[in-house]
Design a protein around this motif. Structure first.
Motif, PDB file in Angstrom:
ATOM      1  N   THR A 141      23.346  35.704  -7.648  1.00 30.70           N
ATOM      2  CA  THR A 141      22.214  36.108  -6.804  1.00 30.70           C
ATOM      3  C   THR A 141      21.042  35.147  -6.972  1.00 30.70           C
ATOM      4  O   THR A 141      20.425  34.701  -5.994  1.00 30.70           O
ATOM      5  CB  THR A 141      21.791  37.542  -7.158  1.00 30.70           C
ATOM      6  OG1 THR A 141      22.902  38.426  -7.001  1.00 30.70           O
ATOM      7  CG2 THR A 141      20.655  37.996  -6.251  1.00 30.70           C
ATOM      8  N   ILE A 142      20.727  34.817  -8.231  1.00 23.58           N
ATOM      9  CA  ILE A 142      19.630  33.886  -8.486  1.00 23.58           C
ATOM     10  C   ILE A 142      19.964  32.499  -7.950  1.00 23.58           C
ATOM     11  O   ILE A 142      19.110  31.808  -7.372  1.00 23.58           O
ATOM     12  CB  ILE A 142      19.327  33.822 -10.001  1.00 23.58           C
ATOM     13  CG1 ILE A 142      18.871  35.193 -10.510  1.00 23.58           C
ATOM     14  CG2 ILE A 142      18.262  32.771 -10.298  1.00 23.58           C
ATOM     15  CD1 ILE A 142      18.651  35.244 -12.009  1.00 23.58           C
ATOM     16  N   THR A 191      18.699  28.552  -1.454  1.00 24.40           N
ATOM     17  CA  THR A 191      18.104  28.824  -0.139  1.00 24.40           C
ATOM     18  C   THR A 191      16.662  28.335  -0.069  1.00 24.40           C
ATOM     19  O   THR A 191      16.254  27.668   0.897  1.00 24.40           O
ATOM     20  CB  THR A 191      18.173  30.328   0.159  1.00 24.40           C
ATOM     21  OG1 THR A 191      19.536  30.759   0.093  1.00 24.40           O
ATOM     22  CG2 THR A 191      17.598  30.625   1.540  1.00 24.40           C
ATOM     23  N   ASP A 192      15.879  28.638  -1.098  1.00 23.92           N
ATOM     24  CA  ASP A 192      14.465  28.258  -1.113  1.00 23.92           C
ATOM     25  C   ASP A 192      14.231  26.861  -1.686  1.00 23.92           C
ATOM     26  O   ASP A 192      13.076  26.425  -1.741  1.00 23.92           O
ATOM     27  CB  ASP A 192      13.656  29.272  -1.920  1.00 23.92           C
ATOM     28  CG  ASP A 192      13.731  30.671  -1.327  1.00 23.92           C
ATOM     29  OD1 ASP A 192      14.125  30.777  -0.145  1.00 23.92           O
ATOM     30  OD2 ASP A 192      13.402  31.643  -2.035  1.00 23.92           O
ATOM     31  N   PHE A 219      20.532  27.845 -18.821  1.00 24.34           N
ATOM     32  CA  PHE A 219      20.281  28.787 -17.723  1.00 24.34           C
ATOM     33  C   PHE A 219      20.077  28.040 -16.400  1.00 24.34           C
ATOM     34  O   PHE A 219      20.613  28.438 -15.364  1.00 24.34           O
ATOM     35  CB  PHE A 219      19.054  29.637 -18.055  1.00 24.34           C
ATOM     36  CG  PHE A 219      18.581  30.485 -16.899  1.00 24.34           C
ATOM     37  CD1 PHE A 219      19.264  31.626 -16.530  1.00 24.34           C
ATOM     38  CD2 PHE A 219      17.450  30.119 -16.190  1.00 24.34           C
ATOM     39  CE1 PHE A 219      18.831  32.400 -15.459  1.00 24.34           C
ATOM     40  CE2 PHE A 219      17.004  30.878 -15.126  1.00 24.34           C
ATOM     41  CZ  PHE A 219      17.705  32.029 -14.759  1.00 24.34           C
ATOM     42  N   VAL A 220      19.313  26.946 -16.462  1.00 24.28           N
ATOM     43  CA  VAL A 220      19.068  26.171 -15.234  1.00 24.28           C
ATOM     44  C   VAL A 220      20.367  25.579 -14.717  1.00 24.28           C
ATOM     45  O   VAL A 220      20.628  25.538 -13.515  1.00 24.28           O
ATOM     46  CB  VAL A 220      18.018  25.083 -15.502  1.00 24.28           C
ATOM     47  CG1 VAL A 220      17.831  24.189 -14.277  1.00 24.28           C
ATOM     48  CG2 VAL A 220      16.685  25.711 -15.882  1.00 24.28           C
ATOM     49  N   GLN A 221      21.208  25.100 -15.614  1.00 24.88           N
ATOM     50  CA  GLN A 221      22.489  24.539 -15.185  1.00 24.88           C
ATOM     51  C   GLN A 221      23.376  25.606 -14.526  1.00 24.88           C
ATOM     52  O   GLN A 221      24.152  25.307 -13.625  1.00 24.88           O
ATOM     53  CB  GLN A 221      23.218  23.944 -16.377  1.00 24.88           C
ATOM     54  CG  GLN A 221      24.487  23.197 -16.014  1.00 24.88           C
ATOM     55  CD  GLN A 221      25.222  22.674 -17.226  1.00 24.88           C
ATOM     56  OE1 GLN A 221      24.967  23.136 -18.335  1.00 24.88           O
ATOM     57  NE2 GLN A 221      26.119  21.751 -17.020  1.00 24.88           N
ATOM     58  N   ALA A 222      23.215  26.864 -14.971  1.00 26.57           N
ATOM     59  CA  ALA A 222      24.046  27.929 -14.417  1.00 26.57           C
ATOM     60  C   ALA A 222      23.596  28.354 -13.029  1.00 26.57           C
ATOM     61  O   ALA A 222      24.432  28.744 -12.196  1.00 26.57           O
ATOM     62  CB  ALA A 222      24.042  29.133 -15.358  1.00 26.57           C
ATOM     63  N   VAL A 223      22.277  28.294 -12.749  1.00 26.45           N
ATOM     64  CA  VAL A 223      21.769  28.818 -11.474  1.00 26.45           C
ATOM     65  C   VAL A 223      21.407  27.720 -10.484  1.00 26.45           C
ATOM     66  O   VAL A 223      21.233  28.010  -9.297  1.00 26.45           O
ATOM     67  CB  VAL A 223      20.533  29.713 -11.718  1.00 26.45           C
ATOM     68  CG1 VAL A 223      20.895  30.883 -12.612  1.00 26.45           C
ATOM     69  CG2 VAL A 223      19.376  28.926 -12.325  1.00 26.45           C
ATOM     70  N   ASP A 224      21.249  26.473 -10.933  1.00 20.89           N
ATOM     71  CA  ASP A 224      20.876  25.375 -10.042  1.00 20.89           C
ATOM     72  C   ASP A 224      22.058  24.422  -9.932  1.00 20.89           C
ATOM     73  O   ASP A 224      22.373  23.701 -10.881  1.00 20.89           O
ATOM     74  CB  ASP A 224      19.630  24.659 -10.574  1.00 20.89           C
ATOM     75  CG  ASP A 224      19.070  23.667  -9.562  1.00 20.89           C
ATOM     76  OD1 ASP A 224      19.710  23.497  -8.490  1.00 20.89           O
ATOM     77  OD2 ASP A 224      18.027  23.075  -9.825  1.00 20.89           O
TER      78      ASP A 224
END
Length: 886
Positions: free
Chosen positions: A406-407, A413-414, A476-481
């Motif tokens: 979701t994140i 998208t943004d 965390f950034v690698q997981a969501v970005d």
């Protein structure tokens, strides 16, 4: 003998201090000798320990101790006095016994009435390796062999588990190689070991190492690290290695034939194969990784307990310091800490914390690395220093995957770049790549990535460090970005993969070409290295390009890439194919440009440019610009597009520089006229600011000759900020000008003169000499006024003091309100303002105020202020107040 009789005998024996050189201690020897057998039986263990200590030292040093006792026994009676006996042991073997051990030796070796000891029996026991009367037992089984050969002490510090396993494999390969070819390792190094001490230097060890061929450089470093002599740094104990190879040979035979029992007392098999109990090694490795990963200065947690800097502290202090330093980060339990304590414990119960700190802080580094440029630093295994993610239950992992998706969709998208926001909160001395849980939640809210409390706790549980509790935000950034390209443990290192493939294949085929690479992938890797390390690429090549032409040679290009980090010691190792691809792509087509091309190329250029030129016109152009080399296209372009020549500005610029340098310097203000005043100025500055002038000057004297150029001397004085004027520096240069070369200054004598305000040299040769500390005078005390001015000033101060005494005024509070930095000074306008607030300005005219300013002036940052503390103390003194009390 009854117990009631043993007590006074033991009490009497404790009063006799044997082996101290006092003859009166041998009184009542006959009674002591007759009744001391019970004491001898009780101390039999101490006697055996003393004999073993003597035997070990004598066998180790290969000396005949009997010859040293004979110097005291002129008649060869076999007896010497007790002081002579113990003095010989002290001078020969450096053995110092306590009172109980001395008493036990005296009882065993026949203390006579006259205080004599039978040293002959002592020497026979020491020199006797087997009993010749026992003809039924084999002499080989009775032979006593010291644990270590020739006094060499094996390093008892265990290597890492991987290094110990590697060592065992190396010794097995060496044993097989030497056994097949009949090589004796000991004879290979005897030519280097002239004194037969069993050690050689590291260079000699490398130079004459007799194979096998598959022993690489890392294996050699493991051998050197294991067999380094701890008492003689830089020397390798080849005899211990030789005996260990023999022990491995017997160990291998025992493995082939279990029925045989091979026992070798020269080598401790437990220390040779320590992988059976790696508990201590695992603990130390865990502490090393924790110290390296968290940047812990372990010595800071122990040195406050060691006021004398002796390197040892008590057990309780060591336990507290270790738990505080890395107990949480390394997750050490109490039994694990106790194992470390037992390992570094001294016989007196204290702990060697300095040795522990050196071992921990140099785990992945080599001390004095600047003196060993060819050494390669041991790097931790890949992933050892990374922060792993905690495993969760299956249900939690599913929910976590949904939250991350979701994140990630919202981030994509943004088009949110979230890494920079996390990095702004990471503001320690070096980027730790972690943030606190509060900061993590705040950043998510700021970016609009809102999650509920349960999902937030789930994210924290997954990405938190179990030791510190901080959140690993790069993971965390690698997981969501999905577009994040930061370096993590999961990144594929092109250089490591290529190097591994090449090494494995080279061991089989001895040679293999480098694998092909993609130019775009290579450039992306280089861009990532430049971006991650904030490199200015231009600076690594422009030193080779003196004319700034934009072109350098191919070796210079590779050297610049190596300095930038594209080498075996850097971030990425370029193989030959990768470097060739870079060279081919960025090769300058004008390296060999001579300004000529062929006729065919000349015609093709017109065709490419689509310039319509007829055949006769081409013949005319070729006839005009053609020569023996070809067509001079530079002359053709110069006639086609003429350009104005660049003016020669060198002469004009040099004239401008000459006129600029001819400007007269500004006049000096308040310059010192004599050398003593200059010295007083420098010493006052050095004393107040606690400077070491030598530290600013030694970098200009690479050879430590004690001399430096005058220009460098001026530059060093400016760096020290001594605020010296041109004339003052000139006086110093004349004073310390070198007698060998007038362009040099003996700066070492200048530094010794200045630093004499703190102490004197060679005080160890004059222990009774008293050193006087230099105390600079207050600036206002050296201000000189004329007699009339002094009289006017005193009259003004008396008027002010009289009013202060009558009204019991406090002068300090109002002045301190203006003294924000508490340096004891205020400006002249602030001083006058305080006088007006205290209603004292009417008692002092403008002339009197200016005299007060001149008397109590002091320099603060290039500005002349007033020392109000000295002024107030003077007024209070004239008013008759107590010191600092109105």
């Amino acid at each position: 003998m009854e117990d009631s009789q043993c007590i006074p005998i033991q009490a009497k024996a404790s009063e006799i201090n044997l082996g101290r050189g006092v003859q009166s201690r041998f009184y009542h020897i006959r009674d002591y000798h007759a009744k001391g057998r019970a004491f001898y039986n009780a101390k039999k263990t101490k006697i055996m320990d003393s004999d073993k200590s003597c035997c070990s030292r004598i066998w180790t040093k290969r000396i005949r101790v009997n010859e040293f006792f004979q110097d005291y026994d002129k008649l060869r009676s076999g007896y010497v006095s007790a002081p002579q006996f113990f003095r010989c042991l002290w001078q020969t073997l450096s053995l110092k016994f306590n009172e109980d051990e001395e008493r036990a030796l005296c009882l065993k070796y026949g203390l006579l009435d006259n205080g004599k000891i039978n040293y002959k029996s002592f020497c026979d026991v020491i020199d006797l390796n087997f009993d010749p009367k026992n003809i039924y037992a084999s002499p080989e089984l009775q032979k006593v062999v010291p644990l270590e050969y020739l006094g060499t002490i094996r390093s008892k510090r265990p290597l890492t588990v991987d290094s110990e396993s590697r060592l065992v494999g190396i010794l097995r390969r060496m044993q097989q190689f030497y056994n097949v070819r009949g090589i004796n390792l000991r004879t290979q190094y005897e030519d280097f070991d002239r004194h037969h001490r069993g050690v050689v230097s590291e260079s000699q060890f490398y130079r004459n190492f007799p194979g096998p061929i598959d022993i690489d450089e890392e294996d050699m470093k493991t051998l050197v690290e294991k067999y380094n002599d701890p008492n003689n740094p830089g020397l390798v104990n080849y005899l211990n290695l030789h005996h260990d190879v023999l022990a491995v040979h017997k160990f291998v035979l025992a493995e082939k034939d279990p029925g045989q029992n091979f026992v070798d007392r020269n080598v401790d098999m437990v220390s040779l194969f320590p992988t059976k109990d790696p508990t201590l090694s695992e603990i130390l490795d865990k502490v090393r990784v924790s110290v390296y990963k968290n940047g812990i200065r372990t010595i800071e947690f122990f040195k406050d307990h060691d006021k004398l800097r002796s390197g040892v502290i008590t057990e309780n202090q060591f336990v507290c310091g270790l738990a505080l330093a890395c107990g949480k980060e390394a997750q050490l339990s109490r039994p694990e800490i106790q194992k470390v304590v037992e390992y570094y414990r001294l016989p007196d119960g204290r702990i060697q914390y300095k040795e522990f700190c050196d071992s921990m802080e140099n785990a992945f580094n080599i001390p004095d690395l600047e003196k060993k440029p060819t050494e390669s630093v041991q790097r931790p295994l890949r992933g050892t220093l990374s922060r792993g993610l905690k495993p969760l239950s299956e249900i939690e992992e599913q929910r976590l995957c949904e939250v991350i998706n979701t994140i990630a969709d919202k981030v994509a998208t943004d088009r949110i770049m979230i890494y920079q926001y996390f990095k702004d909160y990471d503001r320690s001395k070096a980027y730790t790549r972690v943030v606190t849980p509060t900061q993590f939640a705040r950043i998510l809210h700021f970016l609009g990535l809102n999650v509920n409390n349960q999902d937030l706790l789930l994210l924290l549980n997954k990405f938190q460090d179990p030791a510190s509790g901080d959140v690993n935000y790069p993971a965390f950034v690698q997981a969501v970005d999905r577009e994040f390209v930061g370096h993590t443990i999961d990144d594929a290192d092109i250089s490591d993969q290529n190097r591994t493939n090449v090494v494995i294949q080279a061991k089989e085929d001895k040679w293999v070409e480098s694998p092909p690479v993609n130019f775009e992938e290579l450039m992306a890797r280089i861009r990532h290295i430049v971006l991650a390390n904030r490199l200015r690429v231009n600076e690594y090549f422009q030193d080779y390009d003196g004319l700034r032409s934009g072109s350098i040679s191919i070796p210079q290009f590779r050297r610049g890439l190596a300095v930038m980090g594209l080498s075996k010691l850097g971030h990425h190792d370029l193989n030959d194919n990768q470097f060739k691809q870079l060279v081919d792509y960025y090769r300058n087509p004008a390296k060999h440009n001579n300004g000529h091309i062929t006729r065919t190329q000349f015609r093709q250029a017109f065709k490419i440019l689509e310039i319509p030129v007829e055949e006769p016109e081409l013949h005319c152009l070729e006839a005009l610009y053609c020569n023996d080399v070809g067509v001079c296209y530079t002359a053709f372009l110069a006639d086609l597009e003429p350009q104005e020549p660049v003016p020669f500005m060198y002469v004009k610029r040099m004239e401008e520089l000459r006129l600029t340098n001819c400007k007269q310097a500004l006049p000096e203000q308040r310059a010192k006229s004599d050398l003593e005043s200059v010295f007083l100025k420098i010493k006052t500055k050095v004393c107040k600011e606690r400077l070491r002038v030598y530290e600013f000057m030694k970098d200009y004297d690479k050879l430590r000759s004690g001399r430096m150029l005058k220009t460098s001397f001026r530059r060093a004085l400016n760096l020290a900020r001594l605020d010296l004027l041109e004339s003052e520096v000139a006086m110093l240069e004349d004073k310390y000008q070198s007698g060998c070369d007038p362009d040099f200054v003996e700066y070492l004598r200048f530094c010794q003169e200045i630093e004499s305000i703190f102490t004197k040299d060679h005080l160890e040769k004059s222990p009774l000499e008293e050193v006087e500390q230099f105390k600079p005078d207050e600036e206002w005390t050296v201000t000189e006024l004329s007699a009339d001015e002094e009289e006017k000033l005193n009259c003004c101060l008396l008027r002010i003091a009289e009013k202060v005494r009558k009204h019991q005024m406090q002068l300090f509070p109002l002045f301190e309100d203006y003294d924000r930095v508490h340096n004891g000074a205020v400006s002249q306008s602030q001083f006058r303002r305080v006088l007006m607030e205290l209603e004292l300005a009417s008692l002092a005219s403008d002339t009197d105020v200016k005299l007060i300013w001149r008397k109590y002036q002091m320099q603060v940052g290039g500005r002349t202020d007033v020392n109000y503390i000295a002024f107030c103390e003077k007024v209070c003194d004239l008013a008759g107040f107590e010191y600092r009390k109105p």
